[in-house]
Enzyme design. Structure first.
Site, PDB file in Angstrom:
ATOM      1  N   ARG A  19      -4.274  -2.981   0.870  1.00 46.23           N
ATOM      2  CA  ARG A  19      -4.772  -3.258   2.223  1.00 46.23           C
ATOM      3  C   ARG A  19      -4.575  -2.081   3.169  1.00 46.23           C
ATOM      4  O   ARG A  19      -5.264  -1.986   4.181  1.00 46.23           O
ATOM      5  CB  ARG A  19      -4.157  -4.555   2.772  1.00 46.23           C
ATOM      6  N   GLU A  41      12.044  -8.804  -4.615  1.00 43.25           N
ATOM      7  CA  GLU A  41      12.941  -9.954  -4.616  1.00 43.25           C
ATOM      8  C   GLU A  41      13.554 -10.111  -6.015  1.00 43.25           C
ATOM      9  O   GLU A  41      14.761 -10.306  -6.181  1.00 43.25           O
ATOM     10  CB  GLU A  41      12.164 -11.200  -4.208  1.00 43.25           C
TER      11      GLU A  41
END
Lengths: 219, 184
Positions: B71, B108
């Site tokens: 993006r 994560e």
């Protein structure tokens, strides 16, 4: 698109591009013979195409042996060449009432948005599976081995939208074809596919049937 | 979605903020995903977004705009074109065809890697890093490191959206961050 006059650039592997602007200062460690034909515009020779052609770097054996990869990252390092690339597309499409520019992930995301912004169109990203967060429609397409899928958000495009499909390069035409199908399934009118580079030997135009394809350079 | 305090005056921000769609439970339960594709469907909002960045960086001698895949590839190039800078894609592994340098960063669960072409950036280049959103700051941090390893000076990171609770701002090696909208 006229193929009558064209410029052919042959750059031997031993020759580095000059260090002063406009050329990108990238060591061409593994580049070989570069032969790109710049397509003449409808008005005759477009001097901008020479610079665009020569700014594209060819990387042999990527992603696998035998493939001569057309690397547009060097074009993006040459501000004038990048600007000229966008300008040529914008000049072609600005008066054509285009309401949607669909860019194919990921290099279509680089060329599509500047065009969309300049002509006042929506930009719609066409993505690999599971990237778009909302409800999507999918179109499967063939790879050399196996298949892949392209997705578009539901509701991004409406019936009657006039669309362009943008990618950096057309090879076999498989991804472009999937993008065109997605747009047509929701009722858009795909006006043209536009790419910086075409590899004509891979017959991408045939895959796209009657639909027009516009490119700046042929590899 | 709220406009940043020091940008409350700019009338364009409201339209930008309201054009961003929040998709719940994507990519997994509990995450409220900030979807900029709806901003891209609004030509005025998209133009205003780019204009706000261009106005900030014009005349600041920025020579490089580095966009983070994918993006960042949407917002970076229009900014680069408008301010006369090079555009450099920072990519996931094995996408860039030439010789690259890599920077690993923590997810994560596990790690990922960001890559940049060798020779794209030179010592003395003044760089912006652009992405649609800053969350934990992990990817932006990796991007800053890549650019600095190549000798560039990272002037600022620029994102459309910040998730301030994730404190990404603190992970930018002291580099400033400019954003248009906050999402709490």
């Amino acid at each position: 698109m006229s193929s009558g006059s064209s410029l052919i650039f042959h750059i031997p592997s031993s020759c580095r591009l000059p260090l002063s602007p406009p050329s990108p200062r990238i060591p061409f460690l593994r580049t070989r013979f570069i032969s790109l034909k710049a397509m003449a515009s409808e008005d005759g020779k477009d001097h901008r195409l020479a610079r665009i052609s020569s700014s594209i770097r060819v990387i042999p054996d990527f992603p696998k042996p035998g493939i001569m990869f057309q690397d547009i990252t060097t074009l993006l390092l040459d501000h004038k060449a990048f600007r000229d690339t966008i300008d040529i597309f914008v000049e072609r499409y600005r008066e054509k009432n285009i309401s949607v520019v669909a860019g194919i992930e990921a290099r279509g995301f680089i060329f599509g948005p500047p065009i969309a912004l300049a002509i006042g169109a929506k930009f719609v990203p066409m993505r690999k599976p599971k990237k778009l967060p909302g409800e999507v429609i999918s179109e499967e397409y063939a790879l050399e081995y196996g298949t892949d899928k392209m997705e578009m958000h539901v509701g991004a495009v409406q019936p009657g939208d006039r669309a362009l499909v943008i990618d950096d390069l057309i090879a076999t035409g498989g991804t472009l074809c999937a993008a065109v199908r997605l747009l047509e399934r929701v009722g858009a009118d795909v006006v043209e596919c536009a790419c910086v580079i075409e590899l004509p030997e891979l017959k991408g135009r045939e895959k796209l049937g009657h639909r027009p394809v516009f490119v700046l350079v042929k590899g | 979605m709220s406009a940043c305090k020091d940008r409350e005056q700019d009338p364009r921000i409201e339209g930008i903020a309201s054009s961003i769609r929040v998709v719940p439970n994507f990519p997994k339960p509990g995450i409220m995903f900030q979807d900029i594709t709806t901003l891209l469907l609004d030509p005025k909002a998209f133009k205003n977004t780019v204009d706000l960045f261009v106005e900030r960086y014009t005349g600041k001698d920025i020579t490089v705009v580095a966009g983070i895949e994918a993006r960042g590839f949407i917002f970076g190039p229009p900014i680069a074109l408008a301010i006369g800078a090079k555009f450099i894609p920072l990519r996931k592994p094995r996408k860039l065809p030439g010789e690259v340098i890599s920077e690993e960063y923590v997810l994560e669960y596990g790690t990922d890697c960001l890559q940049m072409h060798i020779g794209a950036v030179h010592p003395g280049d003044r760089a912006l890093v652009v992405d649609d959103l800053i969350a934990t700051g992990g990817t932006l941090c990796a991007a800053i490191k890549l650019l600095e390893r190549a000798g560039a000076e990272v002037v600022e990171c620029a994102c459309v959206i910040e998730l301030p609770e994730l404190k990404g701002r603190e992970r930018l090696n002291g580099k400033p961050l400019y954003i248009l909208v906050e999402s709490r």
